[in-house]
Structure formats: C-alpha cells, structure tokens
Design a protein around this motif. Structure first.
Motif, PDB file in Angstrom:
ATOM      1  N   ARG A 210      11.105 -64.962 -68.288  1.00 56.86           N
ATOM      2  CA  ARG A 210      12.323 -64.830 -67.481  1.00 56.86           C
ATOM      3  C   ARG A 210      12.200 -63.715 -66.451  1.00 56.86           C
ATOM      4  O   ARG A 210      12.825 -63.758 -65.398  1.00 56.86           O
ATOM      5  N   ALA A 211      11.386 -62.701 -66.765  1.00 56.31           N
ATOM      6  CA  ALA A 211      11.252 -61.563 -65.847  1.00 56.31           C
ATOM      7  C   ALA A 211      10.275 -61.840 -64.716  1.00 56.31           C
ATOM      8  O   ALA A 211      10.400 -61.259 -63.627  1.00 56.31           O
ATOM      9  N   THR A 212       9.299 -62.729 -64.939  1.00 58.81           N
ATOM     10  CA  THR A 212       8.262 -62.913 -63.922  1.00 58.81           C
ATOM     11  C   THR A 212       8.727 -63.752 -62.735  1.00 58.81           C
ATOM     12  O   THR A 212       8.256 -63.552 -61.615  1.00 58.81           O
ATOM     13  N   PHE A 213       9.662 -64.676 -62.953  1.00 57.90           N
ATOM     14  CA  PHE A 213      10.064 -65.547 -61.852  1.00 57.90           C
ATOM     15  C   PHE A 213      10.883 -64.839 -60.774  1.00 57.90           C
ATOM     16  O   PHE A 213      10.653 -65.071 -59.581  1.00 57.90           O
ATOM     17  N   PRO A 214      11.839 -63.964 -61.127  1.00 54.17           N
ATOM     18  CA  PRO A 214      12.503 -63.203 -60.061  1.00 54.17           C
ATOM     19  C   PRO A 214      11.524 -62.349 -59.248  1.00 54.17           C
ATOM     20  O   PRO A 214      11.675 -62.212 -58.035  1.00 54.17           O
ATOM     21  N   ARG A 215      10.493 -61.786 -59.905  1.00 51.17           N
ATOM     22  CA  ARG A 215       9.480 -61.024 -59.184  1.00 51.17           C
ATOM     23  C   ARG A 215       8.691 -61.951 -58.262  1.00 51.17           C
ATOM     24  O   ARG A 215       8.383 -61.588 -57.114  1.00 51.17           O
ATOM     25  N   ARG A 216       8.358 -63.126 -58.756  1.00 49.54           N
ATOM     26  CA  ARG A 216       7.680 -64.123 -57.923  1.00 49.54           C
ATOM     27  C   ARG A 216       8.513 -64.470 -56.691  1.00 49.54           C
ATOM     28  O   ARG A 216       7.992 -64.602 -55.577  1.00 49.54           O
ATOM     29  N   ASN A 217       9.837 -64.598 -56.888  1.00 52.27           N
ATOM     30  CA  ASN A 217      10.709 -65.035 -55.799  1.00 52.27           C
ATOM     31  C   ASN A 217      10.742 -64.047 -54.640  1.00 52.27           C
ATOM     32  O   ASN A 217      10.852 -64.440 -53.478  1.00 52.27           O
ATOM     33  N   ARG A 218      10.648 -62.748 -54.945  1.00 51.09           N
ATOM     34  CA  ARG A 218      10.687 -61.761 -53.857  1.00 51.09           C
ATOM     35  C   ARG A 218       9.424 -61.849 -53.006  1.00 51.09           C
ATOM     36  O   ARG A 218       9.453 -61.564 -51.799  1.00 51.09           O
ATOM     37  N   ILE A 219       8.307 -62.283 -53.620  1.00 48.48           N
ATOM     38  CA  ILE A 219       7.070 -62.473 -52.865  1.00 48.48           C
ATOM     39  C   ILE A 219       7.200 -63.690 -51.951  1.00 48.48           C
ATOM     40  O   ILE A 219       6.794 -63.658 -50.784  1.00 48.48           O
ATOM     41  N   ILE A 220       7.776 -64.775 -52.467  1.00 45.64           N
ATOM     42  CA  ILE A 220       7.969 -65.985 -51.659  1.00 45.64           C
ATOM     43  C   ILE A 220       8.753 -65.665 -50.395  1.00 45.64           C
ATOM     44  O   ILE A 220       8.357 -66.029 -49.280  1.00 45.64           O
ATOM     45  N   SER A 221       9.877 -64.978 -50.546  1.00 43.44           N
ATOM     46  CA  SER A 221      10.723 -64.688 -49.381  1.00 43.44           C
ATOM     47  C   SER A 221      10.077 -63.671 -48.460  1.00 43.44           C
ATOM     48  O   SER A 221      10.204 -63.766 -47.238  1.00 43.44           O
ATOM     49  N   ALA A 242      16.943 -66.668 -52.151  1.00 43.17           N
ATOM     50  CA  ALA A 242      17.835 -66.525 -51.002  1.00 43.17           C
ATOM     51  C   ALA A 242      18.355 -65.096 -50.886  1.00 43.17           C
ATOM     52  O   ALA A 242      18.400 -64.518 -49.783  1.00 43.17           O
ATOM     53  N   ARG A 243      18.743 -64.526 -52.021  1.00 43.58           N
ATOM     54  CA  ARG A 243      19.235 -63.139 -51.991  1.00 43.58           C
ATOM     55  C   ARG A 243      18.126 -62.182 -51.561  1.00 43.58           C
ATOM     56  O   ARG A 243      18.354 -61.256 -50.772  1.00 43.58           O
ATOM     57  N   CYS A 244      16.920 -62.393 -52.070  1.00 46.33           N
ATOM     58  CA  CYS A 244      15.786 -61.557 -51.665  1.00 46.33           C
ATOM     59  C   CYS A 244      15.551 -61.656 -50.156  1.00 46.33           C
ATOM     60  O   CYS A 244      15.281 -60.650 -49.489  1.00 46.33           O
ATOM     61  N   ALA A 245      15.645 -62.885 -49.622  1.00 46.40           N
ATOM     62  CA  ALA A 245      15.440 -63.076 -48.187  1.00 46.40           C
ATOM     63  C   ALA A 245      16.443 -62.266 -47.377  1.00 46.40           C
ATOM     64  O   ALA A 245      16.087 -61.616 -46.387  1.00 46.40           O
ATOM     65  N   LEU A 246      17.700 -62.283 -47.791  1.00 48.04           N
ATOM     66  CA  LEU A 246      18.727 -61.525 -47.079  1.00 48.04           C
ATOM     67  C   LEU A 246      18.466 -60.026 -47.186  1.00 48.04           C
ATOM     68  O   LEU A 246      18.598 -59.286 -46.194  1.00 48.04           O
ATOM     69  N   GLU A 247      18.097 -59.561 -48.367  1.00 48.11           N
ATOM     70  CA  GLU A 247      17.825 -58.134 -48.556  1.00 48.11           C
ATOM     71  C   GLU A 247      16.623 -57.684 -47.733  1.00 48.11           C
ATOM     72  O   GLU A 247      16.561 -56.528 -47.308  1.00 48.11           O
TER      73      GLU A 247
END
Length: 411
Positions: A210-221, A242-247
C-alpha cells in the motif's frame, strides 16, 4: 553505471527516498563524499536525525554490490543522479529517488514531451478504448506516454502508445523490477522495455504494498508535463497521481464520463475543480506543440468518437459503455452462476499474431450473448486476474466488449 553507483545504492538501502537527500548532496557534494565523511561529520552537519545516522552506520557500500550484480545479470541499469540519464525533473522532488532501476532505454526518461495517462484498474470498454485511442495519437505526435504498468487504463495507455509507429512509453512500477507482481502483464512489460523503459525506484526484489504505489505515483506525475485521468472513481488511486501533479505544478486533464456512474466520479470531479476536459487528443496536444516543437508534430485532429468508429466500434457500444461502467449485476436468492451461453457460430475472424495465448483461450470461450468474468475464467481454466488481462487485450484489439450487467461478449 558510474563508479559512485554503489554509494547511491547504499543511500537507497539506508535512507530510501528521504527528504533530506538533496540537502546532504549540497552539503557533502556527492554520495561517495557523504560516506567518506563518517558519523562525526554526519552529526556536525545537523541535517539528519539520530535514527538516520544510525541507519547509515549499520550498512556500508561494500554490502550493496549484490544489487549492481543483479542489475548486470538481468540487463537493467542503475541510473543515479550523477548521470546524464537521470531525469532532471526528479530533482524537483524533495524525496527524489537515489536510484532509478531501468529496464530498457533510459534516454526516453529525459524527453521533455512526456504525458502521463492513468485511471482505474477495473476499466470499462469505454475507458479502455478511449485510453488506447488517446495514447496512440499522442505517441504518433512524438509524445512519450507514462503510466503505471497495471491492468485496466494503464495497460490500455501503454498498448495504445505501442501501436503508434515509433511510439515510446514508460511504465513506472510500484515494486522492484525482479518482483513477481502482476506477472500477467510481463509480456506487455517486455514490449515496453523494447520501445521505451520499465522503471522502478525500489530495490530489485522489493514487494508491492500500500505504501509503494503512492510513491510510484509521484514519479509518474513528475516525469510528465501533464497528467490525463481516465475513468477514476471517487477513491481511485489515480487521484493520488492527480494530486501529485497539481503539487508539482504540472498540467491536469480528465476525460469526462457518465455523471450517474460511480466509476467516473473522480474524473468528473477533477473537471469540476479545474482540470481541462479532454474530448479529443488535440485538447492535450495543443498545450505542448508550441513548447516542444523539436519533439512534437501535428497529427490529424479527430474526436474520440471518430477515432473509435475508425477502429470498428459501433454507435450502440459507444453510447452504452459509459452508462454501464461501475454497475453490478443484481442478485436474487435463486440466482445461479451463468455459464457462457452457446451461440450460433459467427463468421471466423483472424486473430492478430501478437495476441497472447491466454487471450486466444479466452476468446475461444466467449459468446455474443456475453458472460460474467468469473464464468469466463472458469470456462477458460484461468484465474480471475489473468482472465481480466486477457479480456483487456481482446478489448484493445476489438474482439471483446463489456456490455450490460458487466458481462463480456465477443464482437
């Protein structure tokens, strides 16, 4: 790999993607100089907690050679911040990854015109077809498509990019490159590695969690100039991207969906809150054509409706797919599992050579009447996960569709 690579792997093993990493590099100058400074200087610099200093002290770079050997044995690269291949955009992250493990061509990570396309794993026929049509057109224009290598919208996004002549795509994983997670997509990953790159910030055999996917998502954005969200529910993981992209100050787009379906609540909410709605690939491309003229070029401006019709989709399916997404079949006390119904033989269609054996097996048990995925999986002798992957593959090639009651039918 540089001579300093082993020191960066040491930092990954000890501090991970810590928010203090950039400050340490500014203070000490390099990963090797940080190691050579030793515990006394680590304490004096005042940048780390006692726990972080203890972690650094408990491991040495000499213990990290196994990671680099694993990379060499498998043809992977350990791309570190002191190399030209490391994406400069990742330096914007306070918790930038010390190492990117790359299977494929690392140069695609430095391309400026990269666009992320994300969405639900449990995608409808509508979402799958729109994602593939969008990314095929974007890739034809020269954009690199970035996604997460998962089932559903991610797979459709990668497949669409691979269909384009010379199309490039990047899959960012939420586990190590050597982890047997979601192996039903290993064929797709191999094709991505030959036409782009499969990337992970995690050690080669790190499991997904569960912890690795949010970290993965920030790399994608962060790798992308803009993020397009397709078919996301109210709690979809793609909304984290989406939130990472905005941040990160990136552009945000969303494809509109059925306003009465929970499967599209998240994407529609993003539009309500200011994301640019996407009705055709041009809505995304026009934001970048003038900014990256050396990488992007004009392509014919066609709506999704035109693109899907050109691929053989019928008006009936186009209008029905968004309305059925997210619904579940009603259950009654006497309901019994419904097996794939025998139907009159349809004219034989030639299956594409690139179609996997798993998809061919699933196509063999499909009927025009349609059946639930559990019944299809049982008839094909496959687990539910691989069966869903096969159905997604068939949808991409236009041999299956999702219809009323979440049933998959042959087309």
């Amino acid at each position: 790999m540089t001579k300093d690579a082993i020191y960066w792997v040491w930092l990954l093993r000890t501090l991970g993607g810590s928010t203090v990493l950039q400050d340490l590099m500014h203070y000490f100058g390099s990963a090797q100089k940080l190691y050579e400074a030793g515990p006394a200087q680590w304490r004096i610099c005042g940048l780390m907690t006692g726990w972080q200093i203890q972690k650094l002290s408990q491991c040495s770079p000499s213990e990290c050679g196994d990671v680099l050997r694993t990379c060499r044995d498998n043809g992977w690269l350990a791309v570190t911040p002191d190399t030209l291949w490391y994406p400069r955009r990742l330096w914007e992250l306070r918790d930038m990854p010390p190492v990117l493990f790359v299977w494929g061509d690392p140069t695609v990570l430095a391309r400026e015109a990269s666009i992320a396309v994300v969405g639900t794993r449990k995608a409808s026929a509508y979402g799958v077809r729109v994602a593939a049509a969008l990314t095929e057109t974007l890739a034809e224009s020269g954009a690199v498509i970035v996604s997460g290598g998962a089932l559903g919208i991610d797979s459709a996004a990668h497949e669409g990019a691979l269909r384009a002549e010379g199309g490039k795509t990047v899959a960012v994983l939420g586990c190590g490159l050597g982890t047997p997670y979601l192996q039903e997509n290993r064929g797709l990953r191999s094709r991505i590695a030959h036409n782009g790159a499969v990337v992970s910030e995690f050690l080669p055999f790190s499991p997904a969690s569960r912890a690795t996917f949010p970290r993965r998502n920030r790399i994608i954005s962060c790798l992308s100039r803009g993020t397009v969200v397709i078919e996301a529910g109210e709690r979809s993981g793609s909304l984290i991207t989406a939130r990472c992209a905005l941040e990160q100050g990136r552009d945000l787009f969303a494809v509109p969906g059925d306003v009465v379906s929970s499967a599209f609540t998240g994407a529609n909410r993003l539009i309500h809150d200011g994301a640019k709605p996407v009705f055709s690939p041009r809505d995304v491309l026009e934001e970048y054509l003038y900014r990256f003229p050396d990488e992007l070029h004009e392509v014919p401006d066609k709506s999704f409706c035109e693109l899907l019709r050109a691929a053989g989709e019928t008006p009936e399916t186009l209008s029905r797919a968004p309305q059925t997404a997210g619904r579940r079949p009603r259950k009654t006390a006497k309901a019994k599992p419904e097996a794939p119904s025998p139907a009159a033989p349809a004219p034989a269609r030639e299956l594409p050579e690139a179609l996997s054996d798993r998809a061919r097996a699933v196509y063999g048990v499909l009927s025009e009447a349609g059946a639930h995925i559990d019944d299809i999986a049982a008839a094909a002798g496959l687990p539910a996960g691989p069966c869903l992957a096969a159905l997604t593959e068939l949808e991409l090639y236009g041999f299956a569709a999702l219809s009323e009651g979440r049933k998959y039918r042959k087309i």
